[in-house]
Every structure is written in structure tokens, then in C-alpha cells.
Design a protein around this motif. Structure first.
Motif, short mmCIF file in Angstrom:
data_model
loop_
_atom_site.label_atom_id
_atom_site.label_comp_id
_atom_site.label_asym_id
_atom_site.label_seq_id
_atom_site.Cartn_x
_atom_site.Cartn_y
_atom_site.Cartn_z
N MET A 230 6.13 -9.24 11.17
CA MET A 230 6.58 -7.88 11.00
C MET A 230 7.18 -7.71 9.61
N ALA A 231 7.01 -6.54 9.02
CA ALA A 231 7.47 -6.26 7.67
C ALA A 231 8.99 -6.23 7.61
N CYS B 280 12.19 -4.45 7.26
CA CYS B 280 12.43 -3.06 7.60
C CYS B 280 13.84 -2.63 7.29
N ARG C 14 15.39 0.20 9.86
CA ARG C 14 15.08 -0.11 11.26
C ARG C 14 16.02 0.59 12.24
N CYS D 17 9.82 3.12 15.79
CA CYS D 17 9.22 2.60 14.56
C CYS D 17 10.32 2.11 13.63
N GLU E 186 2.82 1.74 16.58
CA GLU E 186 1.80 0.87 16.00
C GLU E 186 0.45 1.58 15.86
N TYR F 88 2.36 3.84 9.54
CA TYR F 88 2.92 2.53 9.86
C TYR F 88 1.94 1.41 9.48
N LYS F 89 0.68 1.61 9.85
CA LYS F 89 -0.34 0.59 9.57
C LYS F 89 -0.45 0.30 8.08
N ARG G 161 1.80 0.91 5.70
CA ARG G 161 3.04 0.35 5.17
C ARG G 161 3.19 -1.13 5.52
N THR G 162 2.83 -1.50 6.73
CA THR G 162 2.97 -2.91 7.11
C THR G 162 1.91 -3.79 6.45
N GLN G 163 0.87 -3.17 5.91
CA GLN G 163 -0.14 -3.91 5.15
C GLN G 163 0.23 -3.97 3.67
#
Length: 72
Positions: free
Chosen positions: A1-2, A4, A7, A14, A45, A50-51, A53-55
């Protein structure tokens, strides 16, 4: 997980919910709450923002959580 920095610590929110710029687009209102309930506070998810940013990719400000883009 990125990593955050924004959070949310309660619920299945999210990790980017508090600082997501999509809410500045809609301010406070019915559409913002609809987005938050559908994506940010449950199935985050599935959110296109979100997708990306986490990439580690840049998230376009006009990108909606469902993957569509806001028309100008």
C-alpha cells in the motif's frame, strides 16, 4: 500500500479521501456526498483516481472516480 499522508483512521475509507481534489470541483453538495459514499467510504479500490495514485502516476484533476473525465 502507498504511503498515505491523508489517511482516514476509521472505517474502510480511502487513504486519500481527506485530501482528494475532486471535492474542490464539486464543493460541498449532493454530488460530492454521492461520490464519497460510493467510492471514498466503501469501494475505494475501484476508484480510477486511487488506482493511478497508488501506481505513482499523476492524477488528472478532471478525472472522476468512475474513470470518466469532467467536460470543460
Amino acid at each position: 500500500m502507498a504511503n498515505c499522508e491523508n489517511r482516514e483512521t476509521t472505517g474502510n475509507y480511502c487513504p486519500f479521501y481527506k485530501g482528494c481534489p475532486i471535492f474542490a470541483t464539486f464543493a460541498i453538495g449532493e454530488k460530492a456526498e454521492e461520490i464519497a459514499e460510493r467510492y471514498c467510504k466503501s469501494d475505494y479500490e475501484a476508484c480510477a483516481r486511487y488506482k493511478l495514485r497508488t501506481q505513482g502516476k499523476k492524477v488528472p484533476i478532471i478525472l472522476m472516480p468512475d474513470g470518466t473525465k469532467i467536460k470543460s
